[in-house]
Scaffold this active site. Structure first.
Site, PDB file in Angstrom:
ATOM      1  N   GLU A  22      -5.824  -3.034  12.670  1.00 38.62           N
ATOM      2  CA  GLU A  22      -6.026  -4.002  11.017  1.00 38.62           C
ATOM      3  C   GLU A  22      -6.967  -5.092  10.691  1.00 38.62           C
ATOM      4  O   GLU A  22      -6.837  -4.733   9.562  1.00 38.62           O
ATOM      5  CB  GLU A  22      -4.567  -4.771  11.148  1.00 38.62           C
ATOM      6  CG  GLU A  22      -3.061  -3.734  11.487  1.00 38.62           C
ATOM      7  CD  GLU A  22      -3.011  -2.681  10.677  1.00 38.62           C
ATOM      8  OE1 GLU A  22      -2.876  -2.570   9.527  1.00 38.62           O
ATOM      9  OE2 GLU A  22      -2.461  -1.541  10.590  1.00 38.62           O
ATOM     10  N   GLU A  47       0.774  -1.402  -0.042  1.00 38.50           N
ATOM     11  CA  GLU A  47      -0.022  -0.287   0.349  1.00 38.50           C
ATOM     12  C   GLU A  47       0.819   1.751   0.092  1.00 38.50           C
ATOM     13  O   GLU A  47       1.791   1.184   0.851  1.00 38.50           O
ATOM     14  CB  GLU A  47      -0.477  -0.008   0.899  1.00 38.50           C
ATOM     15  CG  GLU A  47      -2.224   1.010   0.760  1.00 38.50           C
ATOM     16  CD  GLU A  47      -2.893   1.312   2.102  1.00 38.50           C
ATOM     17  OE1 GLU A  47      -2.493   0.789   3.491  1.00 38.50           O
ATOM     18  OE2 GLU A  47      -3.814   1.551   1.860  1.00 38.50           O
TER      19      GLU A  47
HETATM   20 ZN   LIG Z   1      -4.855   1.782   8.826  1.00 37.62          ZN
END
Ligand SMILES: [Zn+2]
Length: 898
Positions: free
Chosen positions: A347, A177
């Site tokens: 998460e 990411e």
């Molecule tokens: Zn995050």
């Protein structure tokens, strides 16, 4: 995703800010017409539509499935790969455009027809495949073979060398990411291009390989290797792909048909027990909250001993920096438990919010991060109410409001031009303002209606993509309230509302006028803005008053003349409040009748008004005098933050000694009550308050504290059991800060010896905090070696500048070794590091130097970070010039009185 945050005793100074604009005329707004007015306000952003989603790749070719085969070579740090991608071609085309970075393509063919030309564009991070004749509309197969690189800087596929009991080991892991899947395989690496993935990887036989899905089968692959094939993933965005492999071990627990695993370097799995138990609890909580059971058969939590500092929500295979996940009761402080819970909760919330339902483009990254940040606090409140997570996390909102008051702030939803700008969007506005806004919206709608809206949103968009408008739509439908009209003002424009309260008396009755302005700092001509602010209130000792939706201005009845009234009850709202002098005096007198969240928010706002130049420093210090000895951790935190910030601005000034003496006078009484060692029945938060106070008082030159810390450290070296895990962080830090040569060498030897990542970070942090310039220079030299994982090098240098107070030394070192450091640490270094390091300076000359420092301005993301840092330095410079003399004066009078 979560980035590295230093331990709390090392956290520096947050900065708040200021100024303002005139607001609208008085209008008493009853609720009904207000709702009608808001419902009419048009929203700028439309709901998700694939064709109109931003991005660079043509939307006329869409991948549906990747069959990927990777063979990494851990010695040569390269990998060979091949892939077969099923694609849907919407209209005939002779060219395919997809993403690739640092990948060499050997062959490319569609349905067996080879590409006639393969053109890589490094700047655009694309590869264009040209074919002799157009590919017809319909389904096709693209086959490619390629090679790529395993790097050391934590992006794409990276390697980590780490110490183990039986010598140095090497493993690989991935971090993609926002846009680094393109470093592992050529593909459509934008989040709206969701597809299924089936990975096969060739690794050494002794390795454990982990990816998003369970292993389908393994077979020997010749020599010392094996081929591991994983089951096919559900439809997902490419940035959620994961591969970790190494000499790892896995412990598991089954719950609700899902296998939860903790994966760690061999020998460390037992330290994953707390994480495993936490994940089991959280899976139950989230399954219930979202109304959709976790959709994958397994969820691994993978501890990686380097590569990056935080955690990443890869679907089914979350990666964590090792010390953020593992817990060793013998050496880890209790605080580590809260941190581990929080990061796992964050998460895991992403497994739904982000992974199952994904923002279509990075302009809506706040949807992922704001929500996951909110959910981490909400789940902590549900499962560990004694931690008081909202209260103790109030500093995050304060920090976001500080950043949001500056000229360089941005709307939560902002146009994102490219990958480096997407990286820059992972900031406190995205996380903490996003979190605060969602909390405020939930509070306004009510828990039940909010959750019903969330469940509907998940159900409607599972495996799909959304924009913020989709979320507001679902919440609006569930609650019947005009969510979008209120929330859009917070997401589509930057800035912090300031509610200005003025009281008047009519006989014995008190009436308060409320109006709103924009709260800014260092911005003489801000764009005027308007919000619908849900203004709540509480009266000390009394119950809650009604919540007023403040649009322009309004007037309310508020008890008897002179009654203290506190707005933003329980600190739930995202706005600041300025009271007139009489109201503030009434509040100050009765501050002990307020709850801790209200005390903390009052002091936070008061300091912010000082920073804005709207209030004299004395207003803040007068409040502090009332709170000396207050043992609430959130309240103390709101006192310590301004004190440490001022102390930073005092670096090099002769007045610093007097200011530090004042700081000690404020904090010592509380520490004297709490003491070095835990009392039998003390509140849980006292453990954390104790370490915080020791660190700050030591930093403020409290000789007794420093001497005792040194004594305890020396005892620890002889007998580790003599120092409780709770105190190890702060005692080691102070030992490092005041280290002589012998202590420095001891710390470094401990850091080099341990195979425990949390301890390693602790010892090197202490080493980097040394005030002795000769030792600091030696620490900096470590950054040029391979002693530490590259991602810890930035932290090392930053701490020399901040904790060691050697900002010139550190900055000169970075300039002198820029090319070497940049090559070691990868592309993020140049975008972020110099500009962040420079914020240790607080003078205009260094701001100018940053403005001229060309490498920091080489990319759009780099320019964003540099502009923010420039603004921050100039804000500090102006505050020093305008307010420090008044601070010095107040301190002189106060200390003279003693
Ligand atoms: Zn995050």
């Amino acid at each position: 995703m979560i980035w590295f945050r230093p331990p709390s005793h090392l956290r520096r100074v947050f900065r708040a800010s200021l100024v303002a604009l005139r607001a609208a005329a008085l209008a008493c707004l009853a609720t009904a017409p207000l709702l009608a007015l808001m419902a009419n306000r048009a929203l700028a952003e439309p709901v998700f539509a694939f064709a109109s989603t931003p991005g660079k790749l043509p939307k006329t070719v869409v991948p549906t499935h990747y069959a990927l085969d990777l063979a990494p070579d851990l010695d040569k740090l390269t990998f060979a790969g091949s892939e077969v991608v099923d694609i849907d071609v919407m209209e005939p085309t002779a060219r395919l455009v997809l993403n690739a970075v640092d990948i060499a393509i050997a062959t490319a063919a569609v349905d067996g027809d080879a590409a006639s030309e393969v053109v890589l564009d490094a700047a655009a991070q694309t590869v264009t495949l040209a074919f002799p004749r157009p590919i017809a509309a319909g389904r096709h197969q693209l086959r490619m073979s390629f090679t790529g690189r395993i790097n050391r800087f934590g992006r794409g596929l990276f390697m980590v060398d780490y110490p183990a009991a039986d010598g140095r080991k090497r493993m690989i892991s991935s971090h993609l990411e926002p846009a680094d899947a393109r470093r592992i395989f050529p593909g459509w690496d934008e989040p709206a291009f969701k597809a299924t993935f089936a990975l096969t990887v060739t690794v050494p036989q002794a390795f454990l390989a982990v990816s998003n899905m369970p292993v389908a089968h393994e077979e020997p692959a010749g020599g010392e290797t094996k081929r591991v094939a994983f089951q096919t993933t559900p439809r997902m965005s490419s940035y959620l792909f994961v591969l970790s492999a190494g000499d790892l071990e896995r412990t598991t627990a089954d719950t609700g048909g899902v296998t939860i695993g903790v994966v760690a370097a061999r020998g460390k799995a037992a330290q994953g027990r707390y994480a495993l138990d936490t994940a089991v609890d959280l899976l139950r909580y989230f399954n219930d909250y979202f109304g959709i059971a976790y959709p994958l058969p397994k969820l691994d939590l993978i501890a990686v001993p380097g590569g990056f500092g935080g955690a990443m929500e890869n679907w089914g295979g979350i990666t964590f920096f090792e010390s953020r996940l593992l817990f060793d009761p013998a050496t880890s402080a209790g605080e580590a438990r809260r941190g581990i819970f929080n990061i796992i909760a964050h998460e895991m919330a992403h497994q739904w919010f982000g992974d199952l339902v994904t923002m279509a483009w990075w302009d809506n990254i706040w949807l992922n991060e704001g929500f996951a940040s909110w959910m981490q606090a909400k789940s902590a409140e549900a499962l560990h109410p004694d931690w008081q997570t909202w209260l103790n996390g109030s500093g995050f909102k304060q920090a976001a409001m500080s950043e949001d008051a500056r000229r360089t702030t941005h709307p939560i939803q902002q146009p994102i031009a490219n990958e480096t700008a997407a990286m820059a969007a992972f900031d406190s506005i995205t996380y903490a303002k996003g979190q605060a806004l969602i909390r405020m919206v939930e509070n306004y709608l009510g828990e039940e209606a909010f959750r019903a809206g969330m469940r509907a949103y998940m159900k409607q968009h599972a495996y799909g993509s959304t924009t913020t408008a989709d979320l507001w739509g679902a919440l609006q439908a569930a609650s019947g309230k005009p969510v979008a009209a209120i929330a859009a003002a917070y997401t589509e424009q930057g800035g912090v509302p300031l509610v200005v309260a003025q009281a008047t008396c009519a006989g014995d009755a008190q009436r308060i006028t409320l109006r709103q302005e924009r709260f800014t700092i260092h911005d003489p001509a801000p764009t005027p803005q308007r919000w619908q602010v849900p203004v709540s209130r509480s009266a000390p000792g009394g119950g809650p008053g009604e919540t007023v939706l403040l649009d322009g201005a309004t007037e309310i009845a508020a008890g008897r003349c002179g009654d203290a009234v506190k707005f933003n009850r329980d600190d739930v709202g995202y706005y600041r409040v300025q009271y007139d002098a009489a109201m503030l005096a009434a509040l100050t007198r009765s501050i002990h009748k307020l709850g801790p969240a209200d005390r903390a928010s009052l002091i936070g706002d008061t300091w912010a008004l000082v920073e804005a130049g709207r209030a004299a420093p004395a207003t803040f210090f007068d409040l502090v005098e009332r709170l000396i000895g207050d043992d609430n951790r959130a309240v103390t935190d709101q006192i310590i933050r301004p004190l440490t910030r001022i102390d930073h601005l005092q670096w090099g000034r002769p007045e610093r000694a007097a200011f530090q003496a004042y700081g000690r006078a404020v904090l010592r009484p509380l520490f004297d009550r709490i003491g070095w060692d835990a009392a039998a029945a003390e509140p849980a938060d006292h453990v954390l308050l104790r370490t915080r106070l020791i660190g700050v008082l030591g930093g403020f030159g409290d000789d007794a504290i420093v001497t005792e810390a040194k004594r305890r450290f020396a005892a620890f070296v002889n007998d580790p059991a003599s120092l409780s895990p709770e105190l190890r962080g702060t005692v080691t830090y102070l030992a490092g800060r005041h280290a002589d040569r012998a202590t420095y060498d001891t710390l470094l030897a401990l850091g080099r010896k341990t195979i425990n990542t949390a301890e390693r970070v602790r010892y090197y942090s202490a080493v980097a905090s040394a005030r002795d310039p000769a030792l600091a220079a030696e620490t900096l030299a470590i950054a040029l070696t391979d002693e530490l994982p590259t991602t810890l090098l930035g932290t090392l240098i930053s701490q020399v500048a901040s904790q060691g107070e050697h900002r010139d030394l550190a900055w000169n070192f970075v300039k002198a070794n820029f090319a070497t450091l940049a090559a070691k640490q990868g592309p993020s270094f140049q975008n972020n590091f110099p500009a962040n390091l420079m914020t240790n300076f607080t003078d205009a000359a260094h701001a100018a130097e940053l403005a001229d420092f060309a490498p920091a301005h080489a990319t759009p993301g780099g320019r964003i970070v540099a502009a923010r840092s420039y603004e921050r330095i100039m804000t500090d410079a102006d505050f020093s010039a305008q307010q420090l003399p008044a601070v010095d004066e107040w301190v002189k009078r106060r200390m003279g009185r003693q």
